[in-house]
Design a protein around this motif. Structure first.
Motif, PDB file in Angstrom:
ATOM      1  N   SER A  77      -8.337  54.619  38.172  1.00  0.00           N
ATOM      2  CA  SER A  77      -9.859  54.999  38.324  1.00  0.00           C
ATOM      3  C   SER A  77      -9.928  55.007  39.826  1.00  0.00           C
ATOM      4  O   SER A  77     -10.949  54.397  40.367  1.00  0.00           O
ATOM      5  N   ILE A  78      -9.102  55.635  40.618  1.00  0.00           N
ATOM      6  CA  ILE A  78      -9.370  55.715  42.151  1.00  0.00           C
ATOM      7  C   ILE A  78     -10.340  56.859  42.496  1.00  0.00           C
ATOM      8  O   ILE A  78     -10.456  57.867  41.863  1.00  0.00           O
ATOM      9  N   ASP A  79     -11.169  56.280  43.421  1.00  0.00           N
ATOM     10  CA  ASP A  79     -12.251  57.060  43.974  1.00  0.00           C
ATOM     11  C   ASP A  79     -11.724  58.444  44.775  1.00  0.00           C
ATOM     12  O   ASP A  79     -11.978  59.581  44.672  1.00  0.00           O
ATOM     13  N   ILE A  80     -10.903  58.079  46.008  1.00  0.00           N
ATOM     14  CA  ILE A  80     -10.428  58.759  46.579  1.00  0.00           C
ATOM     15  C   ILE A  80      -8.786  58.443  47.172  1.00  0.00           C
ATOM     16  O   ILE A  80      -8.508  57.392  47.237  1.00  0.00           O
ATOM     17  N   ALA A  81      -8.011  59.485  46.998  1.00  0.00           N
ATOM     18  CA  ALA A  81      -6.553  59.132  47.210  1.00  0.00           C
ATOM     19  C   ALA A  81      -5.974  60.130  48.132  1.00  0.00           C
ATOM     20  O   ALA A  81      -6.436  61.415  48.270  1.00  0.00           O
ATOM     21  N   ARG A  96      10.494  47.766  51.372  1.00  0.00           N
ATOM     22  CA  ARG A  96       9.802  47.901  52.524  1.00  0.00           C
ATOM     23  C   ARG A  96       8.557  48.187  52.495  1.00  0.00           C
ATOM     24  O   ARG A  96       7.883  49.181  51.817  1.00  0.00           O
ATOM     25  N   MET A  97       7.600  47.654  53.490  1.00  0.00           N
ATOM     26  CA  MET A  97       6.175  48.210  53.659  1.00  0.00           C
ATOM     27  C   MET A  97       6.256  49.288  54.712  1.00  0.00           C
ATOM     28  O   MET A  97       6.208  49.153  55.940  1.00  0.00           O
ATOM     29  N   THR A  98       5.966  50.762  54.328  1.00  0.00           N
ATOM     30  CA  THR A  98       5.847  51.832  54.864  1.00  0.00           C
ATOM     31  C   THR A  98       4.629  52.439  54.924  1.00  0.00           C
ATOM     32  O   THR A  98       4.164  53.500  55.478  1.00  0.00           O
ATOM     33  N   ASP A  99       3.881  52.239  53.875  1.00  0.00           N
ATOM     34  CA  ASP A  99       2.665  53.250  53.605  1.00  0.00           C
ATOM     35  C   ASP A  99       1.392  52.178  53.568  1.00  0.00           C
ATOM     36  O   ASP A  99       1.501  51.163  53.352  1.00  0.00           O
ATOM     37  N   PHE A 100       0.424  52.650  54.643  1.00  0.00           N
ATOM     38  CA  PHE A 100      -0.531  51.560  55.081  1.00  0.00           C
ATOM     39  C   PHE A 100      -2.007  52.320  54.982  1.00  0.00           C
ATOM     40  O   PHE A 100      -2.294  53.554  54.935  1.00  0.00           O
ATOM     41  N   ILE A 101      -2.891  51.214  54.848  1.00  0.00           N
ATOM     42  CA  ILE A 101      -4.403  51.693  54.994  1.00  0.00           C
ATOM     43  C   ILE A 101      -4.623  50.899  56.030  1.00  0.00           C
ATOM     44  O   ILE A 101      -4.658  49.905  56.309  1.00  0.00           O
ATOM     45  N   LYS A 143     -11.830  44.031  50.753  1.00  0.00           N
ATOM     46  CA  LYS A 143     -11.656  42.659  49.713  1.00  0.00           C
ATOM     47  C   LYS A 143     -10.108  42.574  49.309  1.00  0.00           C
ATOM     48  O   LYS A 143      -9.892  41.232  49.071  1.00  0.00           O
ATOM     49  N   ILE A 144      -9.585  43.675  49.287  1.00  0.00           N
ATOM     50  CA  ILE A 144      -8.099  43.748  48.929  1.00  0.00           C
ATOM     51  C   ILE A 144      -7.440  44.872  49.477  1.00  0.00           C
ATOM     52  O   ILE A 144      -7.952  46.075  49.211  1.00  0.00           O
ATOM     53  N   THR A 145      -6.047  44.998  49.696  1.00  0.00           N
ATOM     54  CA  THR A 145      -5.251  46.092  49.975  1.00  0.00           C
ATOM     55  C   THR A 145      -3.770  45.527  49.330  1.00  0.00           C
ATOM     56  O   THR A 145      -3.263  44.692  49.870  1.00  0.00           O
ATOM     57  N   SER A 146      -3.592  46.330  48.301  1.00  0.00           N
ATOM     58  CA  SER A 146      -2.213  45.931  47.802  1.00  0.00           C
ATOM     59  C   SER A 146      -1.487  47.191  47.122  1.00  0.00           C
ATOM     60  O   SER A 146      -2.113  48.118  46.808  1.00  0.00           O
ATOM     61  N   ALA A 147      -0.145  46.916  46.973  1.00  0.00           N
ATOM     62  CA  ALA A 147       0.560  47.881  46.173  1.00  0.00           C
ATOM     63  C   ALA A 147       0.454  47.620  44.837  1.00  0.00           C
ATOM     64  O   ALA A 147       0.394  46.669  44.124  1.00  0.00           O
ATOM     65  N   LEU A 148       0.539  48.687  43.949  1.00  0.00           N
ATOM     66  CA  LEU A 148       0.308  48.787  42.596  1.00  0.00           C
ATOM     67  C   LEU A 148       1.725  48.845  42.030  1.00  0.00           C
ATOM     68  O   LEU A 148       2.444  50.083  42.351  1.00  0.00           O
ATOM     69  N   VAL A 189      -0.718  52.752  46.868  1.00  0.00           N
ATOM     70  CA  VAL A 189      -1.452  51.572  47.922  1.00  0.00           C
ATOM     71  C   VAL A 189      -2.752  51.448  47.691  1.00  0.00           C
ATOM     72  O   VAL A 189      -3.641  52.804  47.838  1.00  0.00           O
ATOM     73  N   LYS A 190      -3.516  50.471  46.880  1.00  0.00           N
ATOM     74  CA  LYS A 190      -4.751  50.637  46.904  1.00  0.00           C
ATOM     75  C   LYS A 190      -5.779  49.619  47.561  1.00  0.00           C
ATOM     76  O   LYS A 190      -5.280  48.364  47.645  1.00  0.00           O
ATOM     77  N   SER A 191      -6.692  50.056  48.289  1.00  0.00           N
ATOM     78  CA  SER A 191      -7.886  49.035  48.775  1.00  0.00           C
ATOM     79  C   SER A 191      -9.210  48.980  48.116  1.00  0.00           C
ATOM     80  O   SER A 191      -9.376  50.307  47.600  1.00  0.00           O
ATOM     81  N   VAL A 192      -9.586  47.900  48.149  1.00  0.00           N
ATOM     82  CA  VAL A 192     -11.170  47.831  47.618  1.00  0.00           C
ATOM     83  C   VAL A 192     -11.804  47.407  48.690  1.00  0.00           C
ATOM     84  O   VAL A 192     -11.719  46.417  49.313  1.00  0.00           O
ATOM     85  N   LEU A 193     -12.996  48.427  49.281  1.00  0.00           N
ATOM     86  CA  LEU A 193     -13.775  47.747  50.391  1.00  0.00           C
ATOM     87  C   LEU A 193     -15.169  48.385  49.721  1.00  0.00           C
ATOM     88  O   LEU A 193     -15.538  49.319  48.977  1.00  0.00           O
ATOM     89  N   ILE A 194     -16.096  47.592  50.537  1.00  0.00           N
ATOM     90  CA  ILE A 194     -17.660  47.680  50.415  1.00  0.00           C
ATOM     91  C   ILE A 194     -18.014  48.426  51.455  1.00  0.00           C
ATOM     92  O   ILE A 194     -17.817  48.175  52.782  1.00  0.00           O
ATOM     93  N   LEU A 195     -18.859  49.705  51.294  1.00  0.00           N
ATOM     94  CA  LEU A 195     -19.294  50.543  52.454  1.00  0.00           C
ATOM     95  C   LEU A 195     -20.956  50.479  52.039  1.00  0.00           C
ATOM     96  O   LEU A 195     -21.191  50.901  50.983  1.00  0.00           O
ATOM     97  N   HIS A 196     -21.607  50.177  52.925  1.00  0.00           N
ATOM     98  CA  HIS A 196     -22.913  50.156  53.073  1.00  0.00           C
ATOM     99  C   HIS A 196     -23.488  51.683  53.193  1.00  0.00           C
ATOM    100  O   HIS A 196     -23.644  51.994  54.546  1.00  0.00           O
TER     101      HIS A 196
END
Length: 260
Positions: free
Chosen positions: A27-31, A198-203, A214-219, A231-238
């Motif tokens: 259920s990703i909004d933007i990938a 390894r951590m190679t994919d970033f937001i 709120k979180i950035t993590s690998a699924l 890699v998924k981030s949850v963030l709040i945009l006003h």
């Protein structure tokens, strides 16, 4: 963000579904998907799936390794998205917008000129970078204060130093290192020979806006579709709602003479 290692279909492919379906599964909004191998550029909408895809590539007979794609929920596209390279601006208010940028950074074997050219092309107002940077930034947060937080992973390499320098010059922070979590939720790619993750994919986001995350993590699910973890981030945009001005209604004057 995810490196999908090609979206090209083949007869020998044992995948049960296309890799773009990763976004629907979670259920990703933007990938932002990198290394897609799709030629030319264009877009396609799938109303049944609820997503629109925008991709950018080279012509058929040229190397297509470093190609990128955006997949976006149709409900977010109230107006056609404008693209320069692979950038999508989203308005937050009449005076401000966020620029979502996707790409595929040059690997360690690429020339220094290619790497410098890649980073010089990244720009935008309030950028949100989602990318396979092919870099290891390490876990020493003292190197770049504010860029790398306390929860990094692995050892830094030359591509990682280049990424950290770019972020430092542009006041950007790597959100993958903001949150304390197990290594399996930080690392995104397993090296084929050493079998180390390894951590190679970033937001990456502006340092003054990281409080929105709120979180950035690998699924860790969807094994076999690609050798990279999503890699998924949850963030709040006003987002300030747009109020359209209504035409002013002018009421006619009463004819008080008829009251006599």
């Amino acid at each position: 963000a995810c490196n999908v290692r090609t979206l090209m279909d083949s007869v020998s492919n044992m995948r049960p579904e296309r890799r773009m379906a990763l976004t629907a599964c979670y259920s990703i909004d933007i990938a932002a998907l990198s290394e897609t191998w799709l030629a030319e550029e264009g877009s396609i909408s799938e109303p049944k799936g609820g997503y629109t895809f925008f991709w950018k590539g080279t012509v058929e007979n040229e190397d297509r390794t470093h190609r990128v794609l955006f997949t976006i929920k149709i409900s977010l596209l109230n107006q056609p998205a404008s693209m320069s390279l692979i950038k999508l601006p989203f308005p937050l208010s009449p005076f401000c917008h966020i620029t979502v940028i996707s790409g595929y950074a040059p690997t360690m074997t690429c020339s220094d000129e290619a790497k410098e050219s890649f980073y010089s092309d990244i720009n935008g107002d309030k950028p949100l970078l989602m990318d396979d940077f092919n870099a290891r930034v390490g876990n020493d947060f003292r190197i770049k204060n504010g860029v790398l937080e306390h929860h990094g992973a692995n050892k830094m390499n030359t591509n990682g130093l280049l990424l950290l320098s770019f972020c430092g010059e542009n006041d950007l922070s790597i959100t993958n290192t903001l949150f304390r979590q197990a290594d399996k939720y930080k690392t995104t790619w397993m090296h084929s020979r050493s079998k180390q993750w390894r951590m190679t994919d970033f937001i990456i986001r502006n340092s003054w806006d990281i409080c929105d995350f709120k979180i950035t993590s690998a699924l860790c699910g969807e094994k076999g579709l690609t050798d990279h973890r999503l890699v998924k981030s949850v963030l709040i945009l006003h987002i300030i709602p747009t109020h359209h001005k209504k035409p002013k209604f002018i009421r006619q004057s009463f004819n008080t003479g008829k009251l006599k």
